[in-house]
Design a protein around this motif. Structure first.
Motif, PDB file in Angstrom:
ATOM      1  N   PRO A   6       0.840  -1.208   0.000  1.00 15.05           N
ATOM      2  CA  PRO A   6       0.000   0.000   0.000  1.00 15.05           C
ATOM      3  C   PRO A   6       0.870   1.252   0.000  1.00 15.05           C
ATOM      4  O   PRO A   6       1.986   1.255   0.527  1.00 15.05           O
ATOM      5  CB  PRO A   6      -0.785  -0.130   1.311  1.00 15.05           C
ATOM      6  N   ARG A   7       0.352   2.316  -0.593  1.00 17.44           N
ATOM      7  CA  ARG A   7       1.100   3.551  -0.783  1.00 17.44           C
ATOM      8  C   ARG A   7       0.675   4.578   0.262  1.00 17.44           C
ATOM      9  O   ARG A   7      -0.504   4.699   0.592  1.00 17.44           O
ATOM     10  CB  ARG A   7       0.811   4.090  -2.193  1.00 17.44           C
ATOM     11  N   ILE A   8       1.638   5.334   0.792  1.00 20.44           N
ATOM     12  CA  ILE A   8       1.325   6.396   1.747  1.00 20.44           C
ATOM     13  C   ILE A   8       0.936   7.656   0.979  1.00 20.44           C
ATOM     14  O   ILE A   8       1.654   8.085   0.069  1.00 20.44           O
ATOM     15  CB  ILE A   8       2.521   6.674   2.668  1.00 20.44           C
ATOM     16  N   ARG A   9      -0.201   8.223   1.359  1.00 22.64           N
ATOM     17  CA  ARG A   9      -0.663   9.467   0.753  1.00 22.64           C
ATOM     18  C   ARG A   9      -0.937  10.473   1.860  1.00 22.64           C
ATOM     19  O   ARG A   9      -1.472  10.115   2.921  1.00 22.64           O
ATOM     20  CB  ARG A   9      -1.921   9.220  -0.093  1.00 22.64           C
ATOM     21  N   CYS A  10      -0.573  11.730   1.651  1.00 22.60           N
ATOM     22  CA  CYS A  10      -0.716  12.785   2.658  1.00 22.60           C
ATOM     23  C   CYS A  10      -1.569  13.924   2.106  1.00 22.60           C
ATOM     24  O   CYS A  10      -1.377  14.340   0.954  1.00 22.60           O
ATOM     25  CB  CYS A  10       0.648  13.344   3.055  1.00 22.60           C
ATOM     26  N   PHE A  11      -2.475  14.417   2.937  1.00 24.60           N
ATOM     27  CA  PHE A  11      -3.330  15.539   2.556  1.00 24.60           C
ATOM     28  C   PHE A  11      -3.598  16.400   3.789  1.00 24.60           C
ATOM     29  O   PHE A  11      -3.800  15.844   4.879  1.00 24.60           O
ATOM     30  CB  PHE A  11      -4.707  15.050   2.050  1.00 24.60           C
ATOM     31  N   PRO A  12      -3.659  17.718   3.644  1.00 22.83           N
ATOM     32  CA  PRO A  12      -4.296  18.486   4.710  1.00 22.83           C
ATOM     33  C   PRO A  12      -5.713  17.922   4.901  1.00 22.83           C
ATOM     34  O   PRO A  12      -6.383  17.601   3.910  1.00 22.83           O
ATOM     35  CB  PRO A  12      -4.332  19.914   4.155  1.00 22.83           C
ATOM     36  N   GLU A  13      -6.129  17.740   6.130  1.00 25.18           N
ATOM     37  CA  GLU A  13      -7.403  17.058   6.362  1.00 25.18           C
ATOM     38  C   GLU A  13      -8.551  17.596   5.491  1.00 25.18           C
ATOM     39  O   GLU A  13      -9.277  16.801   4.881  1.00 25.18           O
ATOM     40  CB  GLU A  13      -7.794  17.137   7.845  1.00 25.18           C
ATOM     41  N   PRO A  14      -8.715  18.931   5.351  1.00 22.97           N
ATOM     42  CA  PRO A  14      -9.841  19.420   4.531  1.00 22.97           C
ATOM     43  C   PRO A  14      -9.706  19.085   3.048  1.00 22.97           C
ATOM     44  O   PRO A  14     -10.694  19.132   2.315  1.00 22.97           O
ATOM     45  CB  PRO A  14      -9.806  20.940   4.739  1.00 22.97           C
ATOM     46  N   ALA A  15      -8.485  18.760   2.590  1.00 20.52           N
ATOM     47  CA  ALA A  15      -8.264  18.483   1.168  1.00 20.52           C
ATOM     48  C   ALA A  15      -8.240  16.989   0.853  1.00 20.52           C
ATOM     49  O   ALA A  15      -7.968  16.605  -0.284  1.00 20.52           O
ATOM     50  CB  ALA A  15      -6.958  19.130   0.711  1.00 20.52           C
ATOM     51  N   THR A  16      -8.524  16.146   1.836  1.00 17.07           N
ATOM     52  CA  THR A  16      -8.538  14.703   1.587  1.00 17.07           C
ATOM     53  C   THR A  16      -9.655  14.365   0.597  1.00 17.07           C
ATOM     54  O   THR A  16     -10.796  14.793   0.783  1.00 17.07           O
ATOM     55  CB  THR A  16      -8.771  13.929   2.898  1.00 17.07           C
ATOM     56  N   PRO A  17      -9.355  13.624  -0.471  1.00 18.28           N
ATOM     57  CA  PRO A  17     -10.411  13.274  -1.439  1.00 18.28           C
ATOM     58  C   PRO A  17     -11.591  12.595  -0.735  1.00 18.28           C
ATOM     59  O   PRO A  17     -11.395  11.747   0.141  1.00 18.28           O
ATOM     60  CB  PRO A  17      -9.706  12.309  -2.397  1.00 18.28           C
ATOM     61  N   PRO A  18     -12.814  12.972  -1.104  1.00 16.28           N
ATOM     62  CA  PRO A  18     -13.995  12.460  -0.402  1.00 16.28           C
ATOM     63  C   PRO A  18     -14.067  10.938  -0.333  1.00 16.28           C
ATOM     64  O   PRO A  18     -14.476  10.377   0.687  1.00 16.28           O
ATOM     65  CB  PRO A  18     -15.168  13.037  -1.196  1.00 16.28           C
ATOM     66  N   GLU A  19     -13.645  10.246  -1.413  1.00 13.38           N
ATOM     67  CA  GLU A  19     -13.752   8.788  -1.417  1.00 13.38           C
ATOM     68  C   GLU A  19     -12.809   8.157  -0.392  1.00 13.38           C
ATOM     69  O   GLU A  19     -13.059   7.049   0.104  1.00 13.38           O
ATOM     70  CB  GLU A  19     -13.479   8.220  -2.815  1.00 13.38           C
ATOM     71  N   LEU A  20     -11.725   8.861  -0.063  1.00 14.31           N
ATOM     72  CA  LEU A  20     -10.820   8.383   0.980  1.00 14.31           C
ATOM     73  C   LEU A  20     -11.283   8.849   2.351  1.00 14.31           C
ATOM     74  O   LEU A  20     -11.224   8.104   3.330  1.00 14.31           O
ATOM     75  CB  LEU A  20      -9.390   8.872   0.715  1.00 14.31           C
ATOM     76  N   ARG A  21     -11.765  10.080   2.427  1.00 14.91           N
ATOM     77  CA  ARG A  21     -12.212  10.638   3.710  1.00 14.91           C
ATOM     78  C   ARG A  21     -13.352   9.818   4.299  1.00 14.91           C
ATOM     79  O   ARG A  21     -13.396   9.571   5.512  1.00 14.91           O
ATOM     80  CB  ARG A  21     -12.642  12.094   3.514  1.00 14.91           C
ATOM     81  N   VAL A  22     -14.274   9.384   3.452  1.00  9.49           N
ATOM     82  CA  VAL A  22     -15.389   8.556   3.931  1.00  9.49           C
ATOM     83  C   VAL A  22     -14.866   7.287   4.603  1.00  9.49           C
ATOM     84  O   VAL A  22     -15.332   6.885   5.672  1.00  9.49           O
ATOM     85  CB  VAL A  22     -16.339   8.194   2.767  1.00  9.49           C
ATOM     86  N   GLN A  23     -13.861   6.667   3.998  1.00 12.79           N
ATOM     87  CA  GLN A  23     -13.298   5.440   4.573  1.00 12.79           C
ATOM     88  C   GLN A  23     -12.597   5.723   5.904  1.00 12.79           C
ATOM     89  O   GLN A  23     -12.710   4.945   6.857  1.00 12.79           O
ATOM     90  CB  GLN A  23     -12.304   4.816   3.602  1.00 12.79           C
ATOM     91  N   VAL A  24     -11.871   6.839   5.974  1.00 13.14           N
ATOM     92  CA  VAL A  24     -11.177   7.194   7.214  1.00 13.14           C
ATOM     93  C   VAL A  24     -12.184   7.374   8.343  1.00 13.14           C
ATOM     94  O   VAL A  24     -12.002   6.868   9.454  1.00 13.14           O
ATOM     95  CB  VAL A  24     -10.333   8.471   7.020  1.00 13.14           C
ATOM     96  N   VAL A  25     -13.248   8.092   8.064  1.00 13.61           N
ATOM     97  CA  VAL A  25     -14.270   8.325   9.092  1.00 13.61           C
ATOM     98  C   VAL A  25     -14.904   7.009   9.528  1.00 13.61           C
ATOM     99  O   VAL A  25     -15.166   6.791  10.719  1.00 13.61           O
ATOM    100  CB  VAL A  25     -15.334   9.321   8.584  1.00 13.61           C
TER     101      VAL A  25
END
Length: 200
Positions: A6-25
């Motif tokens: 798996p690859r590490i990806r970094c984003f400022p929290e507000p800029a996290t792509p929605p499809e990833l943010r949903v999974q994180v939540v």
């Protein structure tokens, strides 16, 4: 055939792509359940105080599945006459089906390197005592006798409060922080990150 890491990806929290943010939540909700949101409301907004400049680090596989996630929070810390740029780990979580494979440790170690590269003086956070070895294996060290004071000055939230069994973990990056290391041991550290992220 070798599996792709798996690859590490970094984003400022507000800029996290929605499809990833949903999974994180979803992963955070599994680990730390909260009351159900109102019907039809998807709680995918920020989890942290924006003043702490949350940076989300995600371990994402080739299918776009978030395998593990954490957030780095940041603030200035006044301590024993010095001022330090301090970062902390928050909401460290691994997908249940992927646990025991080193993903969480890899991400926590990468977060330490991210703080070092990002110009932080030190990293500082608390964890449950049974997780001490996990963080040590990823390059963090215990600060003996250190107590983080979170919350606010008006409503402090101590890491040694009754019912908690926390240890304080740290990494010292800058020359100033390394010189001041002993001053962080066996003392109260007045972090005060606010009411939302009481202890990061």
């Amino acid at each position: 055939m070798n599996e792709v890491e798996p690859r590490i990806r970094c984003f400022p929290e507000p800029a996290t792509p929605p499809e990833l943010r949903v999974q994180v939540v979803e992963l955070q909700d599994q680990a730390w359940p909260l009351p159900e949101p109102a019907e039809g409301v998807a709680a995918i907004g920020p989890s942290h105080d924006p003043a702490l400049r949350p940076l989300s680090m995600l371990l994402v596989d080739d299918d776009g599945v978030v395998v593990a996630a954490l957030d780095i929070l940041a603030k200035e810390l006044a301590h024993t006459g010095g001022h330090f740029a301090v970062g902390g780990l928050s909401t460290v979580v691994t997908r249940p089906a992927a646990r025991g494979q080193g993903h969480g440790r890899r991400l926590v170690a990468a977060a330490r390197e991210e703080m070092l590269a990002g110009g932080f003086d030190l990293g500082l956070f608390t964890c449950d005592r049974p997780l001490r070895a996990f963080y040590e294996q990823a390059g963090w060290e215990v600060l003996p006798g250190a107590v983080l004071i979170g919350g606010t000055r008006a409503a402090p939230f101590r890491s040694d409060r009754p019912g908690f069994d926390k240890v304080t973990m740290a990494s010292f990056f800058s020359a100033d922080a390394i010189r001041a290391r002993a001053s962080f041991e066996h003392c109260d550290i007045e972090l005060y990150p606010g009411e939302i992220d009481k202890l990061w």
